[in-house]
Structures are given as structure tokens and as C-alpha cells.
Enzyme design. Structure first.
Site, PDB file in Angstrom:
ATOM      1  N   ARG A  52       0.838  -1.214   0.000  1.00 37.73           N
ATOM      2  CA  ARG A  52       0.000   0.000   0.000  1.00 37.73           C
ATOM      3  C   ARG A  52       0.867   1.256   0.000  1.00 37.73           C
ATOM      4  NH1 ARG A  52      -4.502   0.743   4.598  1.00 37.73           N
ATOM      5  NH2 ARG A  52      -2.682   1.259   5.841  1.00 37.73           N
ATOM      6  N   ARG A 105       9.664  18.348  -9.176  1.00 35.04           N
ATOM      7  CA  ARG A 105      10.940  18.095  -9.883  1.00 35.04           C
ATOM      8  C   ARG A 105      12.078  18.895  -9.265  1.00 35.04           C
ATOM      9  NH1 ARG A 105       9.106  19.846 -15.683  1.00 35.04           N
ATOM     10  NH2 ARG A 105       8.538  21.537 -14.277  1.00 35.04           N
ATOM     11  N   LYS A 151      -2.543   7.127   1.027  1.00 30.64           N
ATOM     12  CA  LYS A 151      -2.275   7.461   2.429  1.00 30.64           C
ATOM     13  C   LYS A 151      -1.187   8.530   2.422  1.00 30.64           C
ATOM     14  CE  LYS A 151      -1.988   5.018   6.851  1.00 30.64           C
ATOM     15  NZ  LYS A 151      -3.077   5.704   7.530  1.00 30.64           N
ATOM     16  N   GLU A 184     -15.997   6.650   5.694  1.00 25.93           N
ATOM     17  CA  GLU A 184     -15.195   6.025   6.751  1.00 25.93           C
ATOM     18  C   GLU A 184     -15.069   7.006   7.904  1.00 25.93           C
ATOM     19  OE1 GLU A 184     -11.125   5.433   5.497  1.00 25.93           O
ATOM     20  OE2 GLU A 184     -11.113   7.301   4.368  1.00 25.93           O
TER      21      GLU A 184
END
Ligand code: PMP
Length: 288
Positions: A52, A105, A151, A184
Site C-alpha cells: 500500500r 521536480r 495514504k 469512513e
């Protein structure tokens, strides 16, 4: 010995574990992280957490300067180095130092940080009696903005909702997505029980696909329950027979009240209690 923090290949005392103020992780929340647990010296679902982490990084085009195998070894190594058996592990990968502009960058040297700590769970009585939650007015991030599946180091969306929960005297808060559907909680996934069936929002509801969520779905199916991922609304929460949350830190915790409505009988239900027991066994089972 003071806790030793891993930063890009070296260990530092907690007080000396520092990252540049020019790191875009600090300047813009440009980076990704993982929260992981070790039980009795074994890291729970290490491969899944590493995967993940790399998926989150891929989604923001951040090249982690080590392989998945090296990352897994570094996580195991950090636990061993700190002599920990039961631990909470925070892995952070930043974009690295750069100029004061957004352009990724213009950064160099992404930093890999591994912090190991003792676990701090919700108070034990909440596992016995259940949590009270509220619905936050803060909408969960739109998947086309910052996708909740990433995440990322930018957790302000969740923090704003958490503040609403705290203000209402609750340790967790429910977040709805841009369509008003249940997504959630601020740091946990949500499950409902209705007609004996276990229900949870699908990954496209705008959620983090929790590793605990998947583990609990698998063990519930193994235990013979029907588990469905489906669109849920607040009405479904208010009328649920049982409700519980899952997360690495929280494990599996019952919810007995939402927005002043008593859920089910107002006490942790039998399916929730059964799954919690099974989860306790799972995390301590060798080779799980
Ligand atoms: N949702 C959010 C927003 C989270 O931050 C987390 C992790 N704390 C979870 C769900 C649960 O995921 P996991 O079971 O992988 O810890």
C-alpha cells in the site's frame, strides 16, 4: 536506551531525528506514510502495508529510493534495533528537500523515516462498552482531488473532521463522501451489521482500503458470515443492529451511538464481540 529512529539508512536518537524544513513533506504534505503493528515481535500484514505504501507513492509519482524487500527488511530491522515486541510502526516517505515552490521536480533526496513506538490504544472500557461517534460536516476528500486511497502526508481532511468529533466529545467521527454516502471515520473504516449480514462501504466510496478492514472481511467470511461491500447512508448507520470500526491502531472497536442515536441495543453486539475475539487470535497466530 532512547528510541532510535531510522532515517534513510541510519539510526538517530529521538532528539536528533530531524528532517530539513525545506522538505516538501513539511512544506506541502507531499509524501506518503503507513501505520503498522507488530505483535509478539512479528509485524502484522507487513507485505500488505509495504504494497500500500508503494501504491500510495505510485499515485503521487514518488519514487521510493529502495525496493519493497529493502523496505520490509528496514521495518523488521527497526523493531529489532529498538528491542520491541509489541509496537506501533510509522513509516514516512517524503518528497525530499527542494525550493519554495510546488514543483516536485525541484526536490532531491526523498527521505524514508521509520519510527517505532509503544502502542496507545483506545481506553479498554471503550472496547467493552463501545464508542460514541458523530457525523462530521467536513466531507471526505473527493477521489478526483486527493484520493482517500492514497495514504498521503496531507491528513488535514481527516484532522478537520477529527476536530469536530473532539468538539462533540467523541474520539472518532464519521465522514460522508461528496455524494453524502458513508465513507469512513477519520482514522478507521466502518462496518455495520443488518439482518445478520456484515456491510461496509466499497473502496470507491472514497475510503482508505484498510488492511484491518480486509483482514476482518476475510475472517468474517471464514467464520461463515455474509460480508457485502455496498453503498451505505447515515440512515443505515442509525438503523444498524451493530456497528464497529477497524484500523491498525484501533483493531476492532464497537460503536454504540451515532449522532445521539443509540445503535442496536446500545451495547457491543454478538457479531462484533465474536469478530473482535477472532481478530485477537489472528494477530497472535504464528504465520498468519
Ligand atoms: N481510514 C483512514 C483514513 C485511516 O487513516 C486508516 C488508518 N489509520 C484506516 C482507515 C484504517 O486502515 P488500516 O486498517 O490499514 O490501519
Amino acid at each position: 536506551m532512547s528510541p532510535q529512529v531510522y532515517i534513510s539508512g541510519k539510526y538517530y536518537d529521538k532528539a536528533d531525528a530531524k528532517i530539513s524544513v525545506f522538505d516538501h513533506g513539511l512544506l506541502y504534505g507531499d509524501g506518503v506514510f503507513e501505520g503498522i503493528r507488530a505483535y509478539s515481535g512479528r509485524v502484522f500484514r507487513l507485505k500488505e502495508h509495504v504494497e500500500r505504501l508503494y501504491e500510495s507513492a505510485a499515485a503521487i509519482a514518488l519514487a521510493i529510493p529502495m525496493t519493497r524487500e529493502q523496505m520490509a527488511a528496514a521495518i523488521d530491522g527497526a523493531i529489532a534495533h529498538n528491542g520491541l515486541k509489541d509496537a506501533y510502526i510509522r513509516v514516512v516517505v517524503t518528497r525530499g528537500s527542494g525550493s519554495l515552490g510546488l514543483d516536485p521536480r525541484k526536490t532531491t533526496d526523498p527521505q524514508v523515516v521509520i519510527i517505532t513506538d509503544k502502542i496507545s490504544l483506545y481506553p479498554e472500557e471503550l472496547y467493552e462498552h463501545g464508542l460514541k461517534i458523530i457525523t462530521a460536516a467536513t466531507t471526505r476528500n473527493h477521489p478526483n482531488a486527493v484520493n482517500p486511497r492514497i495514504k498521503s502526508l496531507n491528513y488535514l481532511n481527516n484532522i478537520l473532521a477529527k476536530m469536530e468529533g473532539v468538539q462533540a466529545g467523541c474520539l472518532e467521527a464519521l465522514m460522508l463522501n461528496h455524494k453524502g454516502e458513508v465513507a469512513e471515520c477519520t482514522g478507521d473504516n466502518i462496518f455495520l451489521v443488518k439482518h445478520g449480514e456484515i456491510r461496509t462501504p466499497p473502496s470507491d466510496a472514497g475510503i482508505l482500503e484498510g488492511i484491518t478492514r480486509q483482514a476482518v472481511m476475510d475472517l468474517a467470511r471464514d467464520a461463515g458470515y455474509r460480508v457485502v461491500e455496498m453503498t451505505l447512508h447515515r440512515h443505515d448507520v442509525y438503523t444498524a443492529e451493530e456497528c464497529f470500526l477497524t484500523g491498525t491502531a484501533a483493531e476492532l472497536i464497537p460503536v454504540v451511538e451515532c449522532d445521539g442515536r443509540t445503535l442496536g441495543d446500545g451495547v457491543p453486539g454478538p457479531i462484533t464481540r465474536n469478530l473482535r475475539q477472532r481478530f485477537q487470535l489472528l494477530v497472535r497466530e504464528p504465520g498468519r
